[in-house]
Design an enzyme around this catalytic site. Structure first.
Site: not given
Ligand SMILES: *Cc1c(COP(=O)(O)O)cnc(C)c1O
Length: 497
Positions: A113
């Site tokens: 993120k």
């Molecule tokens: C948010 C997240 C995901 C999923 O990603 P999306 O974009 O919501 O599909 C997978 N792994 C981790 C560690 C995340 O923080």
């Protein structure tokens, strides 16, 4: 150069500029903003290969965010992708076993993120300035654990912004929770909400669509926006690292420029994999987009049957950031499958919120060929993490573990040996307890910090600063709310009675 505009997936309202779409987050009709056409690369792929992460980010993002000037966009990129990341590569690629792991966790909060949320505050404040928007921006965010911390870290003490995060009580790891509860910054707030991630996301979306609440806030000089992946300002920066991974493989001699790769993504809200799909639309040679789900396998079923059905038990797994049954960003793909017909898309989304499911036509399903959907159980995940460690000494987290397990199945099922990039979405330190349980099941410890120490012994990888920080940090937040009282919690935080 052609201007790319953004329109809602749910109505024929007039398209708006990229900067306005970033400011708004969600369209007023409840739809998501999508580009009116697919940008492509501005030069032959070979010329992108030698670029640094920052240079590549500029080359890719300027194709989408066409109303930002070069100076504005470079300011955003240089502010975001600096020494906050613990490696100059920003997103390093490592080959282990028969796959390439794209490590997206070298930012401040050690999950992928950070790749988008370190630049979103810059994009948003730049967009506000461009549009002479005077209101204070209130970022409302539902989180399955990682977005919340990354968004708070990104927006902390950014003038003209407030950030309010809601996470499911009991639905995040201890480290994730501690990371959020210790966040500093006078403009940050976080509350746990009774319910799961879908409940939190729905409650937040409801506030976005509440015209009365919007007016009430506007009267006090506030305006809502979103840091969730429904914001195009999240999506566009995520396209960059897939192109960067490809360029890295060419530079390393793993592939020739023009060769196809597969991309496998551990998926929850469908934001990260959608960015990979956009990279493909831009011209990146991608064969299959492998969408990996955990036991909440609503997307696997969708790709196999064309039926999206969220009416099923919500499973709490050891990949909590993927514990989601309503994958918001899928709407952007559905809209496209509907040949960009907002009425047809809206009918499906209404069916989802009304009956909890919808079905796409056979004709739409035929266009899903770019994707392969697969899922992995808790057992598959743990086994995969342990065997990769045994074979290579490399430790992956429980989300990346899902992708790794699904990729193994995919390869066996299809015989496709196209070089494959696996999006590695979090540092194993963030989910140390589960990771150590997978590799060394006999190990026991009193709390997560014991598991962190054990993980250090096993992997030899230095403990990230994000972990060291929370060992001693003070708890600064203690709010709790429910879906019903969430609007009042927002009023309380903003001191509106
Ligand atoms: C948010 C997240 C995901 C999923 O990603 P999306 O974009 O919501 O599909 C997978 N792994 C981790 C560690 C995340 O923080």
């Amino acid at each position: 150069m052609k201007e790319i505009m953004y329109k809602s997936t749910r109505s024929d309202a007039e398209p708006i500029t990229a900067s306005k779409a970033i400011l708004a987050g969600l369209a007023p009709d409840g739809g998501l903003y999508v580009p009116t056409e697919d940008p492509s690369f501005d030069r032959p792929l070979e010329e992108l290969v030698p670029l640094s992460y920052q240079e590549l980010a500029y080359a890719v993002m300027k194709q989408y965010l066409t109303d930002f000037t070069e100076e504005e966009l470079r300011h955003c990129i240089n502010g975001a992708y600096d020494s906050k990341f613990d490696t100059p590569a920003i997103a390093p690629l490592v080959k282990k076993g028969n796959a390439w792991y794209l490590e997206l966790f070298h930012g401040k909060t050690i999950a992928f993120k950070d790749m988008a949320l370190s630049i979103l505050p810059y994009l948003m404040t730049t967009a506000a300035k461009k549009n002479h928007s005077e209101e204070e921006i209130v970022i409302l965010t539902a989180t399955s654990g990682d977005t919340g911390k990354a968004a708070m870290a990104g927006f902390a003490d950014v003038p003209g912004t407030r950030i309010i995060v809601f996470y499911p009580k009991g639905g995040v790891s201890m480290i994730q929770e501690l990371q959020m509860l210790t966040q500093k910054g006078a403009n940050t707030a976080v509350a746990k909400i009774h319910g799961n991630f879908d409940d939190a996301q729905s409650a937040v979306k409801k506030v976005f669509n509440d015209a009365d609440m919007k007016a009430e806030l506007a009267a006090r000089g506030f305006k809502f926006s979103s840091a969730n992946s429904i914001n195009v300002g999240r999506l566009v920066p995520q396209i960059v690292y897939y192109v960067y991974a490809y360029c890295t493989m060419v530079r390393n001699g793993d592939i020739a420029c023009g060769d196809e790769i597969n991309i496998c993504v551990p998926t929850g809200n469908f934001g990260n994999i959608l960015a990979a799909y956009y990279a493909k639309q831009m011209g990146l040679p991608v064969r299959k987009l492998i969408c990996a789900s955990n036991e909440n396998k609503v997307l696997t079923d969708f790709f196999r049957t064309g039926s999206y059905d969220r009416k099923r038990p919500f499973m709490l797994t050891s990949s909590p950031s993927m514990d989601i049954l309503i994958s918001s960003n899928l709407e952007r793909l559905i809209y496209r499958l509907c040949e960009n017909d907002p009425a047809a898309n809206k009918a499906l989304m209404d069916a989802l919120s009304g009956d909890g499911k919808y079905e796409i036509t056979e004709k739409m399903q035929e266009k899903l060929n770019d994707f392969y959907g697969g899922c992995a159980s808790e057992e598959d995940n743990f086994e995969g993490i342990a065997s990769l460690y045994k074979e290579t000494g490399y430790v992956i987290d429980t989300h990346t573990g899902i992708a790794s397990a699904v990729y193994r199945k995919y390869r066996k099922e299809t015989g496709d040996e196209t070089p494959t990039v696996i999006a590695s979405t979090a540092s194993p330190y963030k989910f140390a307890k589960s990771v150590v349980n997978a590799i060394d099941p006999a190990f026991e410890a009193e709390n997560d910090f014991g598991f962190i120490d054990r993980l250090h012994e096993l992997s030899g990888v230095a403990e990230p600063a994000a972990i060291t920080e929370i060992r001693e940090a003070k708890i600064l937040h203690d709010r709790e709310t429910t879906a019903e009282t969430l609007p009042d919690t927002i009023r309380e935080i903003l001191r509106i009675e």
